[in-house]
Scaffold this motif. Structure first.
Motif, PDB file in Angstrom:
ATOM      1  N   ASN A  65     -27.059  20.650  -6.557  1.00 35.81           N
ATOM      2  CA  ASN A  65     -27.250  19.423  -5.779  1.00 35.81           C
ATOM      3  C   ASN A  65     -26.605  19.534  -4.399  1.00 35.81           C
ATOM      4  OD1 ASN A  65     -28.755  18.078  -7.684  1.00 35.81           O
ATOM      5  ND2 ASN A  65     -26.984  17.073  -8.611  1.00 35.81           N
ATOM      6  N   SER A  69     -28.670  19.678  -0.803  1.00 34.75           N
ATOM      7  CA  SER A  69     -28.452  18.676   0.242  1.00 34.75           C
ATOM      8  C   SER A  69     -27.861  19.280   1.508  1.00 34.75           C
ATOM      9  CB  SER A  69     -27.537  17.564  -0.277  1.00 34.75           C
ATOM     10  OG  SER A  69     -26.239  18.062  -0.520  1.00 34.75           O
ATOM     11  N   ASP A  71     -24.811  20.653   1.881  1.00 37.35           N
ATOM     12  CA  ASP A  71     -23.364  20.420   2.002  1.00 37.35           C
ATOM     13  C   ASP A  71     -22.662  21.744   2.307  1.00 37.35           C
ATOM     14  OD1 ASP A  71     -20.782  19.479   1.848  1.00 37.35           O
ATOM     15  OD2 ASP A  71     -21.002  18.573  -0.133  1.00 37.35           O
TER      16      ASP A  71
END
Length: 100
Positions: A65, A69, A71
């Motif tokens: 995840n 995204s 990050d």
């Protein structure tokens, strides 16, 4: 005073007799306790491995995840989850090898 002394003496003798009746062989008790404790290590090790697998799967999903995204903290998260899984596996293996 004489009657009280007899009571104390009689009570003490009854207590010692009761203790000697319940006394067991110390080595047999220790061996039985050792056998009982060691019988729990295999299931406990399997449980720790299962927990490690679940933690690894959850960590993999979290890292995915974060990676999806964009990050920038993804590598730190991956390293911490990977380290936790390795620690669980190594700790279980070392404990089993140490006590068995």
């Amino acid at each position: 005073m004489e009657k009280r002394t007899k009571k104390v003496l009689l009570t003490g003798m009854a207590l010692l007799t009761a203790l000697s009746v319940f006394a067991q062989d110390g080595a047999a008790g220790i061996n039985e306790a050792t056998q009982m404790v060691t019988s729990y290590f295999e299931p406990a090790t399997q449980l720790i491995y299962a927990i490690g697998a679940v933690v690894g799967l959850i960590g993999g999903v979290k890292v995915y995840n974060k990676f999806s995204s964009g990050d920038p903290d993804t590598s730190k998260t991956a390293a911490s989850w990977f380290g936790a899984c390795i620690f669980l596996i190594v700790a279980a293996t070392i404990l089993q090898a140490f006590f068995l």
